[in-house]
Design a protein around this motif. Structure first.
Motif, PDB file in Angstrom:
ATOM      1  N   PRO A  55      22.316   5.720   0.710  1.00  0.00           N
ATOM      2  CA  PRO A  55      20.968   6.237   0.952  1.00  0.00           C
ATOM      3  C   PRO A  55      20.663   7.481   0.122  1.00  0.00           C
ATOM      4  O   PRO A  55      21.511   8.367  -0.025  1.00  0.00           O
ATOM      5  CB  PRO A  55      20.986   6.555   2.450  1.00  0.00           C
ATOM      6  CG  PRO A  55      21.999   5.631   3.009  1.00  0.00           C
ATOM      7  CD  PRO A  55      23.057   5.506   1.963  1.00  0.00           C
ATOM      8  N   GLY A  56      19.431   7.542  -0.424  1.00  0.00           N
ATOM      9  CA  GLY A  56      18.996   8.702  -1.181  1.00  0.00           C
ATOM     10  C   GLY A  56      18.502   9.809  -0.271  1.00  0.00           C
ATOM     11  O   GLY A  56      18.638   9.762   0.953  1.00  0.00           O
ATOM     12  N   ARG A  57      17.862  10.825  -0.865  1.00  0.00           N
ATOM     13  CA  ARG A  57      17.472  12.024  -0.124  1.00  0.00           C
ATOM     14  C   ARG A  57      16.488  11.713   0.998  1.00  0.00           C
ATOM     15  O   ARG A  57      16.631  12.223   2.121  1.00  0.00           O
ATOM     16  CB  ARG A  57      16.867  13.044  -1.097  1.00  0.00           C
ATOM     17  CG  ARG A  57      16.342  14.320  -0.437  1.00  0.00           C
ATOM     18  CD  ARG A  57      17.460  15.118   0.226  1.00  0.00           C
ATOM     19  NE  ARG A  57      16.962  16.299   0.901  1.00  0.00           N
ATOM     20  CZ  ARG A  57      16.956  17.527   0.375  1.00  0.00           C
ATOM     21  NH1 ARG A  57      17.437  17.726  -0.837  1.00  0.00           N
ATOM     22  NH2 ARG A  57      16.493  18.550   1.041  1.00  0.00           N
ATOM     23  N   VAL A  58      15.491  10.865   0.732  1.00  0.00           N
ATOM     24  CA  VAL A  58      14.483  10.589   1.762  1.00  0.00           C
ATOM     25  C   VAL A  58      15.112   9.908   2.972  1.00  0.00           C
ATOM     26  O   VAL A  58      14.910  10.324   4.111  1.00  0.00           O
ATOM     27  CB  VAL A  58      13.342   9.734   1.172  1.00  0.00           C
ATOM     28  CG1 VAL A  58      12.356   9.347   2.265  1.00  0.00           C
ATOM     29  CG2 VAL A  58      12.629  10.484   0.065  1.00  0.00           C
ATOM     30  N   ARG A  59      15.913   8.868   2.723  1.00  0.00           N
ATOM     31  CA  ARG A  59      16.550   8.169   3.841  1.00  0.00           C
ATOM     32  C   ARG A  59      17.563   9.065   4.547  1.00  0.00           C
ATOM     33  O   ARG A  59      17.741   8.981   5.762  1.00  0.00           O
ATOM     34  CB  ARG A  59      17.219   6.886   3.356  1.00  0.00           C
ATOM     35  CG  ARG A  59      16.232   5.744   3.173  1.00  0.00           C
ATOM     36  CD  ARG A  59      16.946   4.434   2.990  1.00  0.00           C
ATOM     37  NE  ARG A  59      16.002   3.322   2.971  1.00  0.00           N
ATOM     38  CZ  ARG A  59      16.343   2.068   2.770  1.00  0.00           C
ATOM     39  NH1 ARG A  59      17.610   1.752   2.569  1.00  0.00           N
ATOM     40  NH2 ARG A  59      15.442   1.111   2.765  1.00  0.00           N
ATOM     41  N   ARG A 100       0.815  -1.219   0.000  1.00  0.00           N
ATOM     42  CA  ARG A 100       0.000   0.000   0.000  1.00  0.00           C
ATOM     43  C   ARG A 100       0.849   1.269   0.000  1.00  0.00           C
ATOM     44  O   ARG A 100       0.391   2.332  -0.399  1.00  0.00           O
ATOM     45  CB  ARG A 100      -0.905   0.023   1.227  1.00  0.00           C
ATOM     46  CG  ARG A 100      -2.058  -0.961   1.177  1.00  0.00           C
ATOM     47  CD  ARG A 100      -3.128  -0.572   2.175  1.00  0.00           C
ATOM     48  NE  ARG A 100      -2.591  -0.480   3.524  1.00  0.00           N
ATOM     49  CZ  ARG A 100      -2.624  -1.483   4.402  1.00  0.00           C
ATOM     50  NH1 ARG A 100      -3.157  -2.639   4.046  1.00  0.00           N
ATOM     51  NH2 ARG A 100      -2.124  -1.340   5.605  1.00  0.00           N
ATOM     52  N   SER A 101       2.068   1.125   0.457  1.00  0.00           N
ATOM     53  CA  SER A 101       2.908   2.311   0.631  1.00  0.00           C
ATOM     54  C   SER A 101       3.361   2.874  -0.708  1.00  0.00           C
ATOM     55  O   SER A 101       3.705   2.158  -1.625  1.00  0.00           O
ATOM     56  CB  SER A 101       4.136   1.959   1.475  1.00  0.00           C
ATOM     57  OG  SER A 101       4.999   3.062   1.548  1.00  0.00           O
ATOM     58  N   SER A 102       3.345   4.163  -0.801  1.00  0.00           N
ATOM     59  CA  SER A 102       3.845   4.811  -2.025  1.00  0.00           C
ATOM     60  C   SER A 102       5.204   5.449  -1.804  1.00  0.00           C
ATOM     61  O   SER A 102       5.695   6.195  -2.641  1.00  0.00           O
ATOM     62  CB  SER A 102       2.852   5.901  -2.468  1.00  0.00           C
ATOM     63  OG  SER A 102       2.718   6.871  -1.448  1.00  0.00           O
ATOM     64  N   GLN A 103       5.788   5.175  -0.633  1.00  0.00           N
ATOM     65  CA  GLN A 103       7.087   5.778  -0.332  1.00  0.00           C
ATOM     66  C   GLN A 103       8.166   5.140  -1.180  1.00  0.00           C
ATOM     67  O   GLN A 103       8.148   3.949  -1.439  1.00  0.00           O
ATOM     68  CB  GLN A 103       7.431   5.584   1.147  1.00  0.00           C
ATOM     69  CG  GLN A 103       6.434   6.246   2.074  1.00  0.00           C
ATOM     70  CD  GLN A 103       6.742   5.942   3.523  1.00  0.00           C
ATOM     71  OE1 GLN A 103       7.708   5.264   3.825  1.00  0.00           O
ATOM     72  NE2 GLN A 103       5.915   6.436   4.411  1.00  0.00           N
ATOM     73  N   THR A 104       9.115   5.915  -1.595  1.00  0.00           N
ATOM     74  CA  THR A 104      10.261   5.406  -2.355  1.00  0.00           C
ATOM     75  C   THR A 104      11.511   5.702  -1.560  1.00  0.00           C
ATOM     76  O   THR A 104      12.140   6.744  -1.707  1.00  0.00           O
ATOM     77  CB  THR A 104      10.357   6.097  -3.723  1.00  0.00           C
ATOM     78  OG1 THR A 104      10.398   7.507  -3.509  1.00  0.00           O
ATOM     79  CG2 THR A 104       9.152   5.766  -4.576  1.00  0.00           C
ATOM     80  N   ARG A 105      11.873   4.757  -0.718  1.00  0.00           N
ATOM     81  CA  ARG A 105      12.991   4.993   0.194  1.00  0.00           C
ATOM     82  C   ARG A 105      14.152   4.074  -0.090  1.00  0.00           C
ATOM     83  O   ARG A 105      14.904   3.724   0.783  1.00  0.00           O
ATOM     84  CB  ARG A 105      12.527   4.828   1.638  1.00  0.00           C
ATOM     85  CG  ARG A 105      11.491   5.878   2.030  1.00  0.00           C
ATOM     86  CD  ARG A 105      11.068   5.739   3.466  1.00  0.00           C
ATOM     87  NE  ARG A 105      10.086   6.741   3.817  1.00  0.00           N
ATOM     88  CZ  ARG A 105       9.449   6.784   4.965  1.00  0.00           C
ATOM     89  NH1 ARG A 105       9.687   5.886   5.884  1.00  0.00           N
ATOM     90  NH2 ARG A 105       8.572   7.727   5.218  1.00  0.00           N
ATOM     91  N   GLY A 106      14.297   3.660  -1.297  1.00  0.00           N
ATOM     92  CA  GLY A 106      15.430   2.810  -1.642  1.00  0.00           C
ATOM     93  C   GLY A 106      16.706   3.612  -1.706  1.00  0.00           C
ATOM     94  O   GLY A 106      16.695   4.832  -1.687  1.00  0.00           O
ATOM     95  N   VAL A 107      17.822   2.906  -1.798  1.00  0.00           N
ATOM     96  CA  VAL A 107      19.095   3.591  -1.937  1.00  0.00           C
ATOM     97  C   VAL A 107      19.187   4.179  -3.320  1.00  0.00           C
ATOM     98  O   VAL A 107      18.498   3.775  -4.251  1.00  0.00           O
ATOM     99  CB  VAL A 107      20.282   2.629  -1.695  1.00  0.00           C
ATOM    100  CG1 VAL A 107      20.256   2.118  -0.283  1.00  0.00           C
ATOM    101  CG2 VAL A 107      20.254   1.481  -2.689  1.00  0.00           C
TER     102      VAL A 107
END
Length: 599
Positions: free
Chosen positions: A418-422, A405-412
């Motif tokens: 780690p990308g910007r969100v992480r 269900r999650s639409s978050q994109t928290r991959g590296v």
């Protein structure tokens, strides 16, 4: 001349082997296998050696002769018995790795024979025995091997495939036998620090092992550079002359080497990426009964009958995870004549476990990869190799539903950090939890003239330059900085968090190394146009924590540092292409507040 006076070396092969067995002219030596996260000794591989008077000069001669004379069974049986007698006095939880040829393991009598040997010792359980399948293999023997392996595994023994990467220890054998351990051949380990192809192969095997509940051992480690590279690649265990030569069993390796292993492992974990606590496996863990492997089945059954809330129990050996036993298996065994057996005999192949710090996605992948008859069992959660709880299937299904269900994109990011969100999540947690009496610097790193370089030479070379930058930040700028974080906040822009002052020691080496890389990349992309002045820009906000109170303040400080850098380098031509600026966070924030107040 009588047989007793005959030189053993002059005897026929079979007679020489009989002479060796009758005279007990064999000895066991042990080489430590070390946990590459804690630096602790996990177990020992037993190596059988002929002694003077046997007529054999070394182990290779002995086992070659045994194979020629069809006496593998007798020689290996004696070797096993000697090793198990010695291991009976070891510290609880220490594993015994024993080599066995496929011909011997595949024999119908093998499983019962090794169980009888084990019971005669009395102090060992099957979960502490790892049977290494060696390269002495003929195709006709391999056909009967899978059934024998399954029988041994269901009795609690662990299985390892030796010499992976050499000979017949290939992917087909791994898929057929489903081992719990892979031992990387020395050919893969030797010079791995200087060979990208070897690194890629080992990285693949480590990832495969993590997703398949298979532990990986690097064999033949002789140089510290090899050790460090294997740790960086995620290899969990190591063996070789650097860690300990064959001899008497040891409880620990050299203290300096153990500290070095812990330091390198800590750095590798920190720099590879940050996973927020709410996305780790430990958030789903719940408590479960834990029992030692020597506890009798009847005692465990009584415990589970008194507590109907638990689906089974975790089995440990000396505190170390050995396996899982579900309630039905325990109660069934208690009523069918196995009540007096140690509980470890029921563990079988049910050893699915995940580290508490692992991302939830890894836990879901691991659960999905299990066989039909084990998919209903919980995953055991480990903290530094020790069981702390379980994740029931119902909790895993709920987590999978939330992920869908999650639409978050928290991959590296594409460069493996780690990308910007992480990164922002990490900064938020650090701002909230960092002790007030510790200072942290934050460095912003990007590239000069990167857009111009991309325009002239193309995005492929630009991407290569970015990957090179990340690699050199990890290997040089963050060298020996155990507590560090590296994040990718967009395009060619990176952020580093490290204890105050730690980056200064490696900064000059990093800049010199990267400038050399820029020169090579420009040579690769030669054109008729003027080559842009390439280099790294490093903006260090000293004592950023605890003076910065919010993530937004950190990024605002970056803009101020960039203005300072532009003013600092606007006038004279600098002798080098890289640029560095430093500013104390308290000073910079005070200046910003003063300008805001005056406005």
């Amino acid at each position: 001349m009588t047989a007793s006076n005959t030189n053993p070396e002059c005897l026929p092969v079979e007679a020489k082997l009989r002479h060796t067995l009758d005279g007990r002219l064999l000895k066991s030596v042990f080489q430590p296998i070390v946990d590459m996260r804690s630096g602790e000794v996990t177990g020992h591989e037993v190596l059988t050696r002929p002694i003077p008077g046997s007529g054999f000069n070394n182990a290779e001669e002995l086992f070659d002769a045994a194979e020629t004379a069809n006496m593998n069974w007798e020689i290996e049986a004696r070797a096993r018995q000697m090793a198990m007698q010695a291991a009976g006095n070891w510290r609880p939880g220490t594993l015994l790795f024993m080599n066995s040829s496929p011909e011997v393991i595949a024999h119908p009598r093998f499983a019962q024979s090794i169980l009888n040997d084990l019971r005669s010792v009395g102090k060992l359980t099957p979960t502490r025995i790892v049977l290494e399948i060696t390269e002495r293999c003929r195709d006709r023997e391999f056909e009967t091997l899978p059934h024998s392996i399954e029988t041994l595994r269901e009795t609690g023994f662990q299985i390892a495939i030796d010499d992976v990467g050499a000979g017949t220890s290939g992917l087909n054998r791994i898929m057929t036998l489903r081992p719990g351990w892979l031992k990387l051949d020395r050919d893969l380990v030797e010079g791995i620090d200087q060979d990208k192809i070897r690194q890629h192969m080992v990285r693949f095997l480590v990832y495969f092992g993590r997703m398949s509940t298979i532990r990986v051992i690097g064999e033949g480690i002789e140089r510290q550079e090899e050790l460090d590279t294997l740790i960086e690649l995620g290899v969990g265990y190591g063996q070789g002359y650097l860690l300990g030569r064959p001899g008497e069993p040891v409880e620990r390796i050299a203290p300096d080497l153990a500290r070095h292993i812990r330091s390198r492992a800590s750095k590798s974990t920190l720099v590879q990426g940050h996973v927020p606590e709410r996305e780790r496996a430990r958030v789903l863990a719940r408590k479960a009964p834990i029992t030692e492997s020597i506890t009798r089945v009847c005692e465990v059954a009584t415990m589970l009958l008194h507590d109907l809330d638990h689906p089974g129990c975790i089995v440990v050996d000396g505190g170390h995870f050995a396996g899982w036993c579900d309630r039905d298996s325990v109660l069934r065994a208690a009523s069918d004549g196995r009540a007096s057996l140690p509980i470890s005999y029921l563990v079988g192949s049910n050893r699915a476990a995940v580290e508490a710090s692992a991302p939830l996605v890894d836990a879901l992948d691991l659960a999905a990869s299990r066989t039909e008859h084990t998919v209903g069992s919980p995953l055991v959660v480990l903290e530094d190799g020790r069981a702390v709880g379980i994740i029931p299937v119902s909790h895993l299904l709920k987590a999978a539903s939330e992920v869908c269900r999650s639409s978050q994109t928290r991959g590296v990011s594409i460069v493996g950090v780690p990308g910007r969100v992480r990164t922002d999540l990490y900064l938020g947690e650090l701002l909230e939890n960092a002790p007030q009496d510790r200072y942290y610097d934050i460095a912003f790193v990007d590239l000069r003239s990167f857009a111009e370089y991309n325009h002239q030479f193309g995005y492929e070379l630009g991407d290569q330059l970015i990957h090179q930058l990340v690699g050199q930040m990890r290997s040089t700028l963050l060298h020996q900085i155990d507590e560090a974080f590296l994040g990718h906040v967009g395009d060619d822009q990176f952020i580093i968090v490290a204890p105050n002052g730690m980056l200064d020691a490696n900064l000059e080496s990093f800049l010199t190394q990267f400038e050399g890389t820029c020169g090579l990349k420009c040579e690769q992309g030669k054109s008729d146009k003027t080559i842009p002045r390439m280099g790294a820009r490093v903006m260090i906000l000293q004592r950023a924590l605890p003076f910065c109170r919010a993530t937004q303040q950190i990024y605002q400080a970056r803009a101020q540092l960039r203005l300072l850098l532009d003013r600092q380098h606007a006038e004279p031509q600098m002798p080098r292409t890289s640029q560095v600026v430093r500013c104390d966070a308290a000073t910079l924030l005070a200046q910003t507040e003063a300008r805001r107040a005056s406005a």
